[in-house]
Structures are given as structure tokens and as C-alpha cells.
Design a protein around this motif. Sequence first.
Motif, mmCIF file in Angstrom:
data_model
loop_
_atom_site.group_PDB
_atom_site.id
_atom_site.type_symbol
_atom_site.label_atom_id
_atom_site.label_comp_id
_atom_site.label_asym_id
_atom_site.label_seq_id
_atom_site.Cartn_x
_atom_site.Cartn_y
_atom_site.Cartn_z
ATOM 1 N N LEU A 138 80.535 55.671 45.695
ATOM 2 C CA LEU A 138 79.529 54.755 46.235
ATOM 3 C C LEU A 138 78.421 55.535 46.924
ATOM 4 C CD1 LEU A 138 78.548 51.888 46.861
ATOM 5 C CD2 LEU A 138 80.057 51.902 48.852
ATOM 6 N N GLY A 139 78.798 56.574 47.684
ATOM 7 C CA GLY A 139 77.808 57.395 48.376
ATOM 8 C C GLY A 139 76.861 58.099 47.421
ATOM 9 N N ILE A 140 77.390 58.605 46.316
ATOM 10 C CA ILE A 140 76.541 59.269 45.316
ATOM 11 C C ILE A 140 75.530 58.283 44.744
ATOM 12 C CG2 ILE A 140 76.543 60.307 43.010
ATOM 13 C CD1 ILE A 140 79.234 61.634 43.809
ATOM 14 N N MET A 141 76.003 57.079 44.428
ATOM 15 C CA MET A 141 75.107 56.076 43.863
ATOM 16 C C MET A 141 74.007 55.704 44.865
ATOM 17 S SD MET A 141 75.910 52.238 42.554
ATOM 18 C CE MET A 141 76.246 51.719 44.221
ATOM 19 N N VAL A 142 74.374 55.471 46.110
ATOM 20 C CA VAL A 142 73.391 55.111 47.136
ATOM 21 C C VAL A 142 72.431 56.275 47.387
ATOM 22 C CG1 VAL A 142 73.120 54.480 49.575
ATOM 23 C CG2 VAL A 142 74.881 53.372 48.194
ATOM 24 N N GLN A 143 72.949 57.499 47.389
ATOM 25 C CA GLN A 143 72.108 58.674 47.577
ATOM 26 C C GLN A 143 71.050 58.770 46.473
ATOM 27 O OE1 GLN A 143 74.127 62.374 46.931
ATOM 28 N NE2 GLN A 143 72.527 63.600 47.885
ATOM 29 N N ILE A 144 71.468 58.586 45.247
ATOM 30 C CA ILE A 144 70.541 58.686 44.117
ATOM 31 C C ILE A 144 69.486 57.587 44.159
ATOM 32 C CG2 ILE A 144 70.375 58.443 41.597
ATOM 33 C CD1 ILE A 144 73.103 59.943 41.490
ATOM 34 N N LEU A 145 69.910 56.366 44.471
ATOM 35 C CA LEU A 145 68.983 55.236 44.439
ATOM 36 C C LEU A 145 68.034 55.194 45.630
ATOM 37 C CD1 LEU A 145 71.294 52.411 43.100
ATOM 38 C CD2 LEU A 145 69.395 53.500 41.916
ATOM 39 N N PHE A 146 68.522 55.582 46.820
ATOM 40 C CA PHE A 146 67.719 55.410 48.024
ATOM 41 C C PHE A 146 67.236 56.715 48.637
ATOM 42 C CE2 PHE A 146 70.397 51.621 47.715
ATOM 43 C CZ PHE A 146 69.405 50.637 47.705
ATOM 44 N N GLY A 147 67.706 57.857 48.114
ATOM 45 C CA GLY A 147 67.228 59.142 48.599
ATOM 46 C C GLY A 147 67.718 59.531 49.979
ATOM 47 N N ILE A 148 68.784 58.929 50.462
ATOM 48 C CA ILE A 148 69.342 59.337 51.747
ATOM 49 C C ILE A 148 70.458 60.342 51.504
ATOM 50 C CG2 ILE A 148 68.714 57.192 52.908
ATOM 51 C CD1 ILE A 148 71.509 56.208 52.589
ATOM 52 N N ASN A 149 70.836 61.091 52.547
ATOM 53 C CA ASN A 149 71.859 62.106 52.317
ATOM 54 C C ASN A 149 73.214 61.459 52.020
ATOM 55 O OD1 ASN A 149 73.583 61.918 54.698
ATOM 56 N ND2 ASN A 149 71.903 62.847 55.847
ATOM 57 N N GLN A 150 74.045 62.203 51.341
ATOM 58 C CA GLN A 150 75.303 61.649 50.825
ATOM 59 C C GLN A 150 76.248 61.208 51.936
ATOM 60 O OE1 GLN A 150 77.304 64.153 48.016
ATOM 61 N NE2 GLN A 150 78.814 62.601 47.524
ATOM 62 N N PHE A 151 76.346 61.964 53.010
ATOM 63 C CA PHE A 151 77.239 61.592 54.104
ATOM 64 C C PHE A 151 76.839 60.242 54.694
ATOM 65 C CE2 PHE A 151 78.376 61.464 58.605
ATOM 66 C CZ PHE A 151 79.756 61.589 58.501
ATOM 67 N N THR A 152 75.542 60.063 54.949
ATOM 68 C CA THR A 152 75.052 58.790 55.488
ATOM 69 C C THR A 152 75.336 57.657 54.514
ATOM 70 O OG1 THR A 152 73.316 59.973 56.676
ATOM 71 C CG2 THR A 152 73.021 57.601 56.393
ATOM 72 N N ALA A 153 75.129 57.917 53.223
ATOM 73 C CA ALA A 153 75.390 56.899 52.207
ATOM 74 C C ALA A 153 76.870 56.509 52.182
ATOM 75 C CB ALA A 153 74.954 57.411 50.837
ATOM 76 N N ILE A 154 77.761 57.487 52.310
ATOM 77 C CA ILE A 154 79.202 57.211 52.330
ATOM 78 C C ILE A 154 79.556 56.362 53.548
ATOM 79 C CG2 ILE A 154 81.480 58.263 52.630
ATOM 80 C CD1 ILE A 154 80.442 60.604 50.894
ATOM 81 N N VAL A 155 78.999 56.698 54.697
ATOM 82 C CA VAL A 155 79.282 55.943 55.921
ATOM 83 C C VAL A 155 78.782 54.509 55.795
ATOM 84 C CG1 VAL A 155 78.747 55.754 58.393
ATOM 85 C CG2 VAL A 155 79.370 57.962 57.416
ATOM 86 N N ILE A 156 77.584 54.324 55.266
ATOM 87 C CA ILE A 156 77.034 52.974 55.083
ATOM 88 C C ILE A 156 77.928 52.174 54.129
ATOM 89 C CG2 ILE A 156 75.115 51.658 54.084
ATOM 90 C CD1 ILE A 156 73.258 53.919 55.155
ATOM 91 N N GLY A 157 78.268 52.773 52.998
ATOM 92 C CA GLY A 157 79.144 52.081 52.034
ATOM 93 C C GLY A 157 80.494 51.735 52.624
ATOM 94 N N ALA A 158 81.089 52.684 53.349
ATOM 95 C CA ALA A 158 82.396 52.442 53.968
ATOM 96 C C ALA A 158 82.316 51.316 54.984
ATOM 97 C CB ALA A 158 82.912 53.716 54.616
ATOM 98 N N CYS A 159 81.264 51.299 55.778
ATOM 99 C CA CYS A 159 81.111 50.226 56.779
ATOM 100 C C CYS A 159 80.996 48.861 56.116
ATOM 101 C CB CYS A 159 79.900 50.497 57.662
ATOM 102 S SG CYS A 159 80.147 51.857 58.822
#
Length: 193
Positions: A138-159
Motif C-alpha cells: 500500500l505504501g509503494i502505491m501511495v508513494q508512486i501516486l502522491f509522491g510522498i516518502n514510503q514510510f509516511t505512505a505506509i503509516v497513512i495506509g496503516a492508520c
Amino acid sequence: MSFQAVFIIGYLLITIAIGVYAAKKVKNSRDFILAGRSLPLPISTAALFATWFGSETILGSSVEFAKGGFLSVIQDPFGGALCLFLLGLVFAKYLYRMQILTFGDFYRNRYGKKMEFIAGICLIFSYFGWVAAQFVALGIMVQILFGINQFTAIVIGACLVVFYTYLGGMWSVSLTDFFSINLHYCRSCHRII
């Protein structure tokens, strides 16, 4: 913002709305953990499929297949599918009749509280890798689509996932899985939902 990013944001908002709707169905712990043992077959099937063949399988297995061919994907997804089939064929009916809520309950009933505790610890650790793989995908997908770093994307997805699961438990998970699988099916068949 790209069309894909708008679509993903809409998808996540619908997923949270489904979680809020599912929370209305939860009246006790049995509803939260097992959806009251009353899921319709299509929803139960979708949840089972999505649990065993999640994003880590879709993204990870395709990469492994591209690298090493068919033999590199024997373990996942084919080994997982065989395990699921054998579990259903041999054990599912027996476990269902026991009216247990968790695998820990099985170990407590069969071997006592000490084994329930040990089994619970083992089950928790066994899920770390599986859950981490879901969140990383999920983090990789969010990172690619929104350009945010992967760790932040993983945290957002997990939340987000923890939030809708906290609201409605198995009802939330099952209904969102059903929605996701049907959305994917409709997109792959070029149908409009």
C-alpha cells in the motif's frame, strides 16, 4: 493531481464509509471478531480470497514471476492456495462446529491455557511479516501516486486500515474486501459500477 490519485482518494473514502456502516452491525465481540458468523457466502468468499491473496501476492508474485518464471511462484500464490484448500477440506467443518472465536481458543480447549498463550504469541509473530507486506505494498502505491516518502505512505495506509477495522471488526474487513474485489472485477471487465 492525476486521475489515478483522485480514484485512490475516492476509493479510500468509500472504504472508510463502509467501515462506518459496518460498525452499526457490531453488537458484541462475536460480531466484531467473526461478523456474528452470519456473512453471506459471496462476502465470506471475497474476504477469504482477499486475506490470502492480498496486495503482497499481487505485487510481489508478479515481480517474482517476471524474474524467475513459474517455479519462483510455487510457494506464493500456489502453495498458499493448496494450503487453503486442504484446510477447508480437512479442518474447517471441525473447527466451525467447535464454536471458537480464535485459534488460541482451540489450543486452550485442547491443551490448556499455557498452550493458548504460547500459540497466541506464535500467531502474533507469524502475522507481522504478512501484515507488513500488505502495508508496504500500500505504501509503494501511495508513494508512486502522491509522491510522498514510503514510510509516511505506509503509516497513512496503516492508520486508515486500523481505523476502519477498529470501527467494525470483521464486518468492516469483509465488506471492504467484497467491495474491493467487485470493483477490481468490474474494472477488469470494463464495466461501470
